[in-house]
Design a protein around this motif. Structure first.
Motif, mmCIF file in Angstrom:
data_model
loop_
_atom_site.group_PDB
_atom_site.id
_atom_site.type_symbol
_atom_site.label_atom_id
_atom_site.label_comp_id
_atom_site.label_asym_id
_atom_site.label_seq_id
_atom_site.Cartn_x
_atom_site.Cartn_y
_atom_site.Cartn_z
ATOM 1 N N GLU A 196 0.839 -1.210 0.000
ATOM 2 C CA GLU A 196 0.000 0.000 0.000
ATOM 3 C C GLU A 196 0.873 1.259 0.000
ATOM 4 O OE1 GLU A 196 -2.797 0.345 3.245
ATOM 5 O OE2 GLU A 196 -3.848 2.013 2.295
ATOM 6 N N ILE A 197 1.969 1.232 0.757
ATOM 7 C CA ILE A 197 2.871 2.396 0.776
ATOM 8 C C ILE A 197 3.441 2.634 -0.618
ATOM 9 C CG2 ILE A 197 5.078 3.268 1.654
ATOM 10 C CD1 ILE A 197 4.407 1.894 4.337
ATOM 11 N N GLU A 198 3.917 1.584 -1.271
ATOM 12 C CA GLU A 198 4.504 1.736 -2.610
ATOM 13 C C GLU A 198 3.474 2.286 -3.594
ATOM 14 O OE1 GLU A 198 8.033 1.277 -2.744
ATOM 15 O OE2 GLU A 198 7.957 -0.626 -3.852
ATOM 16 N N ARG A 199 2.250 1.764 -3.535
ATOM 17 C CA ARG A 199 1.205 2.231 -4.461
ATOM 18 C C ARG A 199 0.850 3.689 -4.176
ATOM 19 N NH1 ARG A 199 -3.132 -0.488 -3.071
ATOM 20 N NH2 ARG A 199 -2.215 -2.273 -1.990
ATOM 21 N N LEU A 200 0.755 4.033 -2.911
ATOM 22 C CA LEU A 200 0.364 5.403 -2.569
ATOM 23 C C LEU A 200 1.461 6.395 -2.949
ATOM 24 C CD1 LEU A 200 -1.742 7.261 -1.354
ATOM 25 C CD2 LEU A 200 -0.704 6.874 0.887
ATOM 26 N N VAL A 201 2.712 6.050 -2.686
ATOM 27 C CA VAL A 201 3.814 6.950 -3.057
ATOM 28 C C VAL A 201 3.797 7.175 -4.571
ATOM 29 C CG1 VAL A 201 6.339 7.180 -3.166
ATOM 30 C CG2 VAL A 201 5.241 6.436 -1.041
ATOM 31 N N SER A 202 3.550 6.132 -5.352
ATOM 32 C CA SER A 202 3.466 6.286 -6.816
ATOM 33 C C SER A 202 2.336 7.228 -7.206
ATOM 34 C CB SER A 202 3.189 4.946 -7.502
ATOM 35 O OG SER A 202 4.247 4.095 -7.318
ATOM 36 N N ARG A 203 1.191 7.063 -6.566
ATOM 37 C CA ARG A 203 0.038 7.922 -6.910
ATOM 38 C C ARG A 203 0.326 9.377 -6.556
ATOM 39 N NH1 ARG A 203 -5.056 5.658 -4.023
ATOM 40 N NH2 ARG A 203 -6.151 7.217 -5.267
ATOM 41 N N VAL A 204 0.960 9.615 -5.418
ATOM 42 C CA VAL A 204 1.276 11.006 -5.039
ATOM 43 C C VAL A 204 2.305 11.577 -6.012
ATOM 44 C CG1 VAL A 204 2.239 12.480 -3.231
ATOM 45 C CG2 VAL A 204 0.681 10.624 -2.615
ATOM 46 N N VAL A 217 10.404 9.875 2.206
ATOM 47 C CA VAL A 217 9.425 8.850 2.593
ATOM 48 C C VAL A 217 10.005 8.136 3.808
ATOM 49 C CG1 VAL A 217 8.174 6.781 1.884
ATOM 50 C CG2 VAL A 217 8.666 8.592 0.203
ATOM 51 N N LEU A 218 9.307 8.257 4.937
ATOM 52 C CA LEU A 218 9.829 7.749 6.200
ATOM 53 C C LEU A 218 8.961 6.606 6.701
ATOM 54 C CD1 LEU A 218 10.964 10.701 5.887
ATOM 55 C CD2 LEU A 218 10.848 10.849 8.367
ATOM 56 N N LEU A 219 9.623 5.568 7.164
ATOM 57 C CA LEU A 219 8.913 4.450 7.791
ATOM 58 C C LEU A 219 9.110 4.548 9.299
ATOM 59 C CD1 LEU A 219 9.887 1.466 5.438
ATOM 60 C CD2 LEU A 219 8.120 3.234 5.122
ATOM 61 N N MET A 220 7.989 4.589 10.022
ATOM 62 C CA MET A 220 8.040 4.725 11.485
ATOM 63 C C MET A 220 7.372 3.505 12.109
ATOM 64 S SD MET A 220 6.866 7.924 13.841
ATOM 65 C CE MET A 220 5.157 8.076 13.350
ATOM 66 N N PRO A 221 8.046 2.828 13.022
ATOM 67 C CA PRO A 221 7.431 1.646 13.630
ATOM 68 C C PRO A 221 6.212 2.024 14.464
ATOM 69 C CG PRO A 221 9.474 2.219 14.779
ATOM 70 C CD PRO A 221 9.383 3.117 13.574
ATOM 71 N N GLU A 222 5.140 1.232 14.332
ATOM 72 C CA GLU A 222 3.975 1.443 15.195
ATOM 73 C C GLU A 222 4.345 1.040 16.618
ATOM 74 O OE1 GLU A 222 0.826 1.022 17.660
ATOM 75 O OE2 GLU A 222 1.597 -0.884 16.882
#
Ligand SMILES: C[S@@+](CC[C@H](N)C(=O)[O-])C[C@H]1O[C@@H](n2cnc3c(N)ncnc32)[C@H](O)[C@@H]1O
Ligand SMILES: Nc1nc2[nH]cc(C(=O)O)c2c(=O)[nH]1
Ligand code: SF4
Ligand SMILES: [Mg+2]
Length: 262
Positions: A196-204, A217-222
């Motif tokens: 989902e992150i990859e698809r959303l970054v592409s759309r933006v 693009v930052l990944l933050m642990p929940e």
């Protein structure tokens, strides 16, 4: 500034988007000085202004008393600005809840900008406002944030559909990216979030004129607690290496276990 609890009717006002308190006041949940714990400015001493009220309901929200059960009190923009000025910091982080549901957030940001503060706005990226924002810290919400019946902290999934309908708005994300210096900071619960992150970054990237480099693009642990981060931290760090995105820690959880006022 004390934490108070006079926000009766705030939820309804957020829904009507006419949330302005008397004279354009802001509902404040807490105001404190700490280190920015997240994102590209992690480690920078900052004053945090936390507004109350949100248009989403992430099941994992680490600010439960601004979203699921919003509390706070109404303060004038002048009073909030004066409270910020009591601290020796030149960075201000406006957060929530969702700060951009409030029209008066624009007035506060403009006041702070006039006084020379660097402003970061922590936002879920569903609302655009034109304001003195130096860093838009945008945290788009993934499917894994939806409060389904099995992981609703308050009820039985009553908010799931509304959350699902509202959580992503690509044109708004593109407008934020095109207007402000932006970081996209995703809360990652595990490897299943990455598609989902990859698809959303592409759309933006397709929708925006400005570039969105991988290091924005930052990944933050929940994780709201040290115990939970012990499980998610390393998984998410490995995903950042694998996908070429940036990792962000949650310093305030590591240092203080996300205690109030930190
Ligand atoms: C409480 S939110 C307020 C700002 C805005 N509503 C938003 O979600 O971006 C502040 C930041 O904390 C993140 N966050 C909330 N709960 C979290 C959790 N359990 N683990 C990691 N990050 C979390 C959000 O994604 C956001 O980046
Ligand atoms: N230290 C610290 N850093 C933060 N960065 C973003 C926060 C937030 O809740 O928006 C936050 C917070 O609550 N504390
Ligand atoms: S959007 Fe932000 S404040 Fe609102 S519920 Fe989600 S994490 Fe909490
Ligand atoms: Mg927080």
């Amino acid at each position: 500034m004390p934490v108070a609890s006079d926000t009766d009717g705030l939820d309804e006002a957020v829904e009507r988007t006419d949330d302005a308190g008397p004279g354009g006041d802001l509902p404040i949940n807490e105001l404190f000085c700490s280190l920015q714990g997240e994102g590209r400015l992690a480690g920078v001493p900052s004053v945090f202004v936390r507004t109350s009220g949100c248009n989403l309901r992430c099941w994992f929200c680490d600010s439960y008393h601004t979203s699921w059960e919003p509390t706070g009190d109404w303060y004038s923009v002048d009073d909030v600005t004066a409270a910020v000025e009591t601290y020796d910091a030149d960075h201000v982080v406006l957060t929530g809840g969702e700060p951009l549901v409030h029209e008066a957030s624009v007035d506060l940001l403009d006041e702070l900008g006039d006084r020379g503060y660097h402003t970061t706005v922590e936002t879920n990226g569903t609302i655009y406002r034109d304001a003195a924002i130096d860093l838009a810290s945008v945290s788009p919400k993934l499917a894994s944030s939806t409060p389904t019946a099995g992981r609703d902290p308050k009820g039985d999934g009553e908010w799931a559909d509304r959350h699902e309908d509202r959580r992503l708005d690509v044109p708004t994300l593109a407008e934020l990216v095109d207007t402000y210096e932006t970081q996209l900071k995703f809360v990652v619960t595990g490897p299943e979030d990455m598609d989902e992150i990859e698809r959303l970054v592409s759309r933006v990237r397709e929708a925006a004129d400005a570039a969105v480099p991988d290091d924005r693009v930052l990944l933050m642990p929940e994780g709201q607690t040290r115990e939970r981060l012990e499980v998610t931290r390393e998984v998410v760090a490995d995903l950042a290496i694998e996908y070429g995105y940036r990792y962000t820690p949650r310093l305030h959880v590591d240092l203080w276990n996300d205690a109030p006022g930190t």
